[in-house]
Design an enzyme around this catalytic site. Structure first.
Site, PDB file in Angstrom:
ATOM      1  N   GLU A   1       0.839  -1.194   0.000  1.00 48.73           N
ATOM      2  CA  GLU A   1       0.000   0.000   0.000  1.00 48.73           C
ATOM      3  C   GLU A   1       0.876   1.247   0.000  1.00 48.73           C
ATOM      4  O   GLU A   1       2.103   1.162  -0.004  1.00 48.73           O
ATOM      5  CB  GLU A   1      -0.953  -0.031   1.200  1.00 48.73           C
ATOM      6  CG  GLU A   1      -0.260  -0.169   2.542  1.00 48.73           C
ATOM      7  CD  GLU A   1      -1.203  -0.622   3.670  1.00 48.73           C
ATOM      8  OE1 GLU A   1      -2.105  -1.437   3.420  1.00 48.73           O
ATOM      9  OE2 GLU A   1      -1.003  -0.154   4.793  1.00 48.73           O
TER      10      GLU A   1
ATOM     11  N   HIS B   1      -4.007   2.469   8.618  1.00 49.36           N
ATOM     12  CA  HIS B   1      -2.710   1.990   9.097  1.00 49.36           C
ATOM     13  C   HIS B   1      -1.797   3.162   9.430  1.00 49.36           C
ATOM     14  O   HIS B   1      -1.767   4.150   8.705  1.00 49.36           O
ATOM     15  CB  HIS B   1      -2.028   1.136   8.024  1.00 49.36           C
ATOM     16  CG  HIS B   1      -2.601  -0.240   7.909  1.00 49.36           C
ATOM     17  ND1 HIS B   1      -2.450  -0.998   6.774  1.00 49.36           N
ATOM     18  CD2 HIS B   1      -3.306  -0.993   8.772  1.00 49.36           C
ATOM     19  CE1 HIS B   1      -3.051  -2.166   6.948  1.00 49.36           C
ATOM     20  NE2 HIS B   1      -3.576  -2.184   8.159  1.00 49.36           N
TER      21      HIS B   1
END
Lengths: 372, 296
Positions: B209, B247
């Site tokens: 990501e 995150h």
């Protein structure tokens, strides 16, 4: 969480790092009541980078100039924000500007000290010297001294830098800082060091043991739009993205994957909204309230691939929410993961369709938005 | 033999007496994992799911020969619990919890290295070696044995990917959740080393990501002459700059953090990059086919 320069400098001073003696003001005319010798530097206090280049620091040679400069700075926006306060400091004569920082490097899995012999606004143009030591107790002054031998010919100055680096390590540990950047670090005519700026980033995960971080998180939450603030207060992770397709999701990776898939159709996701840290009836209720209240949102996709979150329980909650919900915005479900067989039964009994793949669910929600 | 965990691993669950610990004990045992001990300091629980429960990790390991630990405690208790299982001699430790202060992550990573142990986490569902054992809470039905080694920064995305691969008939050797935090016990480069050394793994699929530099470690690996064929999916193309996407490490601060920059670096290094989730299985298949061409 980036602290303002003034808050950062207070922490440096408390840990034995010299900073200029400054004062905070909120209004231009407060300059005159300060016991300050001229010239002074006036610096906007906003938690964002690139301030110097954006003209957020001005010099004034007397009170009149200072008042005018202060008025000007308080009216402008920096990094999308208008400063509430200005820091007024003596304009310090110095012979050199250095760069000294401490940060966390994910690849070595620990802390590094960064040093560049030429600091200032253009520091990004050079590769700093890097001392990677990992855990704070693995910091070795002699290793840093050796590393800096080639970078800094002046023995006395090098020693001052090593001492300051050690203080940064202690400070980072004490306050749970993930970045401490002093740029510029001024060398004064007598050879001493003075931190002319301070950029300190605190670790938000440490809020449970750092009361001031917890308070700042609370304050920054209140600055968000009302809907986002409420979701954050309910322990949901939400970032508004201003699009038409509402998204209620679980897990950061799948939330981003769904956002990307929505964006690929030419529409825009309304939000990053990850409920995995509060997968409860109250959490999902809050998520629907947020998206139902947002006028831009035309339809909602519920996309959850649960591991620790059991989706049979989520399915029951969705059924209850759908029965009470007043909004008529279409809702498309795609739920899979732990407990999926029972979840399918719950959804079927409730008369709710559960799409088998994310693709089919995205296509369906996009069609609903376009039809509405 | 698989990486990190197999059917012979003797697993200790720290925090077994809570709801989550109990569920997980039942769930991983049902998958064939040997759960031999639990630890629940300060509680009078003696047994959970037929597993003896101890007051501390040292006595648990001494009595049961546990060598692998799965630690279910909240972030404020994680540093001490992980240090305890390392001191007790566990050589593979999974800490799935999120919200761990970076300073504590640095400390447990360093402690694991000193102990010659491997730490997986924080912020991960754990590790599964399909058909052998699982050490975490990923949904078992998503996985099936096969030749693909999978590494993921995101738990939810690894379930989705596992389920797609399994549905398409592409099995996995091991699926390693390295977690979404900036400081990891096992980062992408280190996880790749494990899969590279694993004889059963024919090709590698990396799920990444925005933010952080793990994807560049994957690109560097793919450039090696002896690299196994590698495929990747990087999510977060639609994420705005300067905003954290759930995150702790998923944030675009510079150009190198963007999905586009990472995809480009991976492509240049010869990685089969899926443009999006829809193309994931094709990319994995391409990597596996490349392996067949090399070996035949």
């Amino acid at each position: 969480m980036l602290m303002t320069e003034h808050a950062g400098k207070s922490l440096l001073a408390a840990h034995g790092i010299a900073v200029p003696r400054g004062n905070l003001i909120r209004k231009g005319n407060q300059v005159r009541s300060l016991k300050q010798s001229y010239p002074v530097a006036l610096k906007v206090q906003v938690p964002s980078g690139g301030r110097g280049k954006a003209g957020g620091v001005l010099r004034a040679d007397d009170a009149e100039q200072a008042e005018a400069a202060a008025g000007q700075l308080l009216q402008r926006e920096f990094g999308g924000e208008r400063a509430q306060t200005l820091l007024v400091e003596p304009w310090v004569e110095h012979t050199r500007e250095l760069y000294l920082g401490l940060t966390v490097d994910g690849q070595i899995g620990g802390y590094v000290i960064l040093y560049a012999p030429t600091g200032g606004v253009d520091v990004e143009h050079q590769e700093p010297h890097k001392y990677a030591f990992g855990s704070p107790r693995e910091f070795r002054a002699h290793a840093l001294r050796e590393l800096l031998a080639s970078a800094e010919a002046d023995d006395a100055l090098r020693e001052r830098i090593v001492v300051m680096a050690r203080r940064l390590v202690f400070l980072a540990t004490a306050i749970d800082a993930i970045t401490i950047e002093i740029n510029p670090l001024a060398v004064l005519p007598d050879g001493k060091l003075l931190a002319l700026d301070a950029k300190i980033v605190r670790d938000e995960a440490a809020a449970f043991r750092q009361a001031d971080v917890a308070e700042e998180i609370e304050r920054s939450r209140k600055r968000e739009p009302r809907i986002v603030a409420k979701a954050l207060a309910g322990n949901l992770m939400m970032v508004g993205l201003d699009g038409e397709v509402g998204l209620i999701s679980g897990g950061a990776g799948m939330t981003m994957a769904a956002m990307d898939m929505i964006a690929d159709t030419g529409l825009r996701p309304a939000c990053f909204l990850d409920c995995s840290s509060n997968p409860t009836p109250a959490g999902y209720q809050l998520a629907f309230e947020a998206l139902d209240a947002d006028r831009k949102v035309k339809a909602i996709l519920v996309s959850i691939f649960g591991g620790g979150t059991h989706i049979d329980r989520v399915a029951k909650v969705m059924n209850e929410i759908m029965q009470k919900r007043k909004s008529r915005k279409p809702v498309v479900f795609r739920m899979n993961g732990t407990g999926r067989d029972q979840a399918d039964v719950v959804m079927q009994q409730a008369g709710l369709q559960n799409y088998p793949t994310l693709e089919s669910a995205v296509d369906s929600v996009v069609a609903a938005v376009r039809a509405g | 033999m698989s990486v990190l965990v197999d059917a012979s691993s003797r697993v200790l669950i720290y925090g077994i007496a809570g709801n989550f610990g109990r569920f997980s004990a039942r769930d991983i045992a049902a998958y064939g994992t040997k759960v031999v001990a639990g630890v629940a300091p300060g509680r009078d629980t003696r047994e959970v799911e037929g597993v003896p429960v101890f007051q501390n990790a040292r006595s648990a390991c001494a009595s049961t020969d546990a060598d692998v630990a799965l630690v279910y405690v909240p972030a404020p208790a994680a540093l001490d619990a992980v240090l305890e299982v390392l001191d007790a001699g566990c050589k593979v430790v999974v800490y799935p919890g999120d919200g761990l202060p970076v300073q504590d992550a640095v400390e447990i990573r360093a402690a694991a290295r000193r102990a010659g142990a491997v730490l997986v986490g924080p912020n991960t569902p754990g590790v599964i070696s399909p058909g052998k054992a699982k050490l975490g809470f990923m949904p078992s039905f998503c996985y099936t044995p096969g030749a693909l080694g999978v590494i993921s920064r995101s738990g939810s995305l690894s379930y989705e990917a596992g389920w797609r691969l399994t549905s398409a008939g592409l099995g996995q050797t091991s699926v390693i959740g390295i977690g979404g935090d900036p400081v990891k016990g096992l980062n992408a480069g280190e996880a790749i080393d494990l899969l590279h050394a694993d004889a059963e793994t024919e090709a590698i699929l990396y799920l990444g990501e925005i933010g952080g530099a793990d994807e560049y470690a994957v690109a560097r690996y793919a450039e090696r002459d002896d690299a196994k064929p590698t495929a990747a999916l990087i999510v977060g193309a639609s994420a705005p700059p300067g905003k954290q996407m759930g995150h702790a490490a998923a944030l675009v601060g510079s150009k190198a953090d963007t999905q586009a920059a990472k995809v480009e670096a991976l492509r240049i290094s010869g990685v089969h990059v899926a443009a999006n989730l829809r193309a994931l299985v094709d990319a994995a298949q391409a990597a596996l086919r490349q392996r067949e061409t090399i070996t035949t």
